[in-house]
Design an enzyme around this catalytic site. Structure first.
Site, PDB file in Angstrom:
ATOM      1  N   HIS A 140       0.828  -1.174  -0.063  1.00  0.00           N
ATOM      2  CA  HIS A 140       0.099   0.086   0.063  1.00  0.00           C
ATOM      3  C   HIS A 140       0.817   0.998   0.119  1.00  0.00           C
ATOM      4  O   HIS A 140       1.765   1.518   1.011  1.00  0.00           O
ATOM      5  CB  HIS A 140      -0.918   0.012   1.301  1.00  0.00           C
ATOM      6  CG  HIS A 140      -2.010  -1.040   1.245  1.00  0.00           C
ATOM      7  ND1 HIS A 140      -2.550  -1.610   2.228  1.00  0.00           N
ATOM      8  CD2 HIS A 140      -2.576  -1.286   0.020  1.00  0.00           C
ATOM      9  CE1 HIS A 140      -3.501  -2.326   1.764  1.00  0.00           C
ATOM     10  NE2 HIS A 140      -3.729  -2.508   0.617  1.00  0.00           N
ATOM     11  N   GLU A 143       1.745   3.642   2.973  1.00  0.00           N
ATOM     12  CA  GLU A 143       2.273   3.364   4.219  1.00  0.00           C
ATOM     13  C   GLU A 143       3.628   3.225   4.148  1.00  0.00           C
ATOM     14  O   GLU A 143       4.471   2.175   4.248  1.00  0.00           O
ATOM     15  CB  GLU A 143       1.498   1.963   4.328  1.00  0.00           C
ATOM     16  CG  GLU A 143       0.102   1.974   4.655  1.00  0.00           C
ATOM     17  CD  GLU A 143      -0.490   0.516   4.658  1.00  0.00           C
ATOM     18  OE1 GLU A 143       0.173  -0.446   4.619  1.00  0.00           O
ATOM     19  OE2 GLU A 143      -1.882   0.500   4.354  1.00  0.00           O
ATOM     20  N   HIS A 261       2.250  -3.703   7.096  1.00  0.00           N
ATOM     21  CA  HIS A 261       1.430  -2.394   6.963  1.00  0.00           C
ATOM     22  C   HIS A 261       1.510  -1.441   8.126  1.00  0.00           C
ATOM     23  O   HIS A 261       2.005  -1.539   8.980  1.00  0.00           O
ATOM     24  CB  HIS A 261       0.044  -3.128   6.622  1.00  0.00           C
ATOM     25  CG  HIS A 261      -0.304  -3.883   5.395  1.00  0.00           C
ATOM     26  ND1 HIS A 261      -1.152  -3.409   4.538  1.00  0.00           N
ATOM     27  CD2 HIS A 261       0.352  -5.275   5.116  1.00  0.00           C
ATOM     28  CE1 HIS A 261      -0.996  -4.483   3.632  1.00  0.00           C
ATOM     29  NE2 HIS A 261      -0.225  -5.490   3.976  1.00  0.00           N
ATOM     30  N   GLU A 336       0.396  -4.942  11.386  1.00  0.00           N
ATOM     31  CA  GLU A 336       0.061  -3.443  11.262  1.00  0.00           C
ATOM     32  C   GLU A 336       0.801  -2.645  12.172  1.00  0.00           C
ATOM     33  O   GLU A 336       0.603  -2.876  13.201  1.00  0.00           O
ATOM     34  CB  GLU A 336      -1.402  -3.020  11.528  1.00  0.00           C
ATOM     35  CG  GLU A 336      -2.406  -3.802  10.509  1.00  0.00           C
ATOM     36  CD  GLU A 336      -2.590  -3.078   9.169  1.00  0.00           C
ATOM     37  OE1 GLU A 336      -2.146  -1.959   8.999  1.00  0.00           O
ATOM     38  OE2 GLU A 336      -3.522  -3.614   8.353  1.00  0.00           O
TER      39      GLU A 336
HETATM   40 ZN   LIG Z   1      -2.128  -1.660   4.049  1.00  0.00          ZN
END
Ligand SMILES: [Zn+2]
Length: 373
Positions: A140, A143, A261, A336
């Site tokens: 992504h 990020e 992430h 995350e």
């Molecule tokens: Zn992500």
């Protein structure tokens, strides 16, 4: 709240999790934003303003820590700041070259805009039986902390080679280079890749983490090209997801995969596409809990763990679910990283090293505890 945010053209950085505990919305400084804040007050929704000036935060992220300080690819200073695409691939290649006795560099694909997707295998040759581990970052675009974490773990693996006694590591430091470059030059909060959608040229990009062939586009993904979670025309339609698939199936063949992430401070495991538990849910859960405990004990930060679909939301086509179900990785985790929404995607540069340390504690705990179990 969702419909109000859409009417007010307020951008939501995250979907609320199942406990509706945190939600970060931006653009609250214009008239529409003020209407959204009034809506929250009228409905007794608790909120706090964490950053009044988003543009300032964005500029701060691009600044070098010292005035006049040039971007450096030296080990000691690289992690003090975020780096653009060119810096990352140049540095990744040069570090791999410096440690060529344990590092092999590969180009595993090429993006729509012709950028290379790089990977490295970090391996020490000795008689020990090695288990293969994959770490993937930067799927992504916005990020930024994710590729920064990969670079810092890369350095750890090259310089502390006791980590290579029992494992061979495969790393993809920046899976979505086009999106990342776009988030540097144009839209800081861009998430997808940069596919030009022929049927809808107004809206570009595919969410690569919805493009894997696992329950494709059934839940938590959209067939609308303008959506942030557009799954693409078909599974593996994108050069980036295809590159990771082929690297995993043909080269890495990992027993464990880690997908980095931000943000939310979560260590989550399959399944994401269904509420059904995987057969080894108990082990996946126990290892994640140990990781959470170790981070708390060593760094004082609170992370949460659990099955993606129960602590976050349902979503199909994710790289972690695919690696687990289709590429037979028996351990697969999405981590995350920092933070909990205070800065969100705008994590300040002085948090790069602490964020990386926490992710590395998680990965090394999971790998060593699994070996012992
Ligand atoms: Zn992500």
């Amino acid at each position: 709240m969702f419909s109000c945010s859409i009417k007010s053209q307020i951008e939501l950085w995250n979907k609320p999790d199942v406990n509706l505990s945190t939600l970060t919305a931006v653009n609250s400084e214009n008239d529409k934003g003020r209407a959204f804040l009034s809506f929250l007050r009228a409905n007794n929704v608790q909120f706090k303003t964490v950053a009044k000036n988003l543009t300032y935060l964005i500029e701060m992220q691009k600044q070098q820590p010292l005035r006049g300080f040039r971007a450096s690819n030296s080990f000691s200073t690289f992690h003090h700041s975020y780096h653009n695409f060119e810096d990352i691939i140049t540095t990744f290649s040069s570090w791999c070259q410096q440690y060529r006795d344990v590092c092999k560099l590969m180009k595993i694909g090429k993006t729509h805009e012709n950028r290379p997707i790089l990977a490295a295998t970090i391996e020490k040759e000795n008689s020990n039986q090695k288990k293969s581990v994959l770490i993937e970052c930067g799927i992504h675009a916005r990020e930024w902390i994710a590729p920064a974490i990969c670079m810092c773990i890369f350095q750890t693996l090259l310089q502390n080679q006791q980590n290579l006694e029992h494992h061979t590591f495969h790393m993809v430091p920046l899976l979505n280079p086009d999106g990342y470059a776009f988030s540097w030059r144009s839209q800081r909060l861009w998430r997808k890749n940069r596919r030009v959608n022929a049927r809808n040229p107004r809206c570009s990009g595919v969410d690569l983490n919805r493009n894997f062939d696992i329950n494709f586009c059934r839940v938590g993904a959209s067939k609308d090209a303008c959506s942030e979670v557009y799954c693409g025309p078909f599974a593996f339609s994108e050069p980036e997801s295809k590159a990771l698939r082929n690297f995993i199936l043909n080269t890495a063949k990992p027993y464990a995969t880690f997908h980095i992430h931000s943000y939310g401070q979560l260590i989550i495991h399959p399944h994401g596409y269904t509420r059904r538990k995987p057969p080894n849910a108990k082990n996946l859960n126990a290892l994640a809990k140990r990781a959470v405990k170790n981070i708390k004990r060593n760094r004082g930060r609170s992370y949460k763990s659990g099955q993606t679909s129960s602590i976050l939301y349902l979503s199909s086509g994710g790289a972690d679910d695919w690696a687990f179900a289709k590429a037979k990785a028996s351990l697969s985790y999405t981590i995350e990283g920092r933070d909990n929404g205070n800065y969100g995607f705008m994590l300040p540069q002085n948090q790069i090293l602490p964020a990386c340390t926490e992710v590395w504690i998680a990965i090394s705990t999971i790998l060593s505890e699994n070996k012992n179990s």
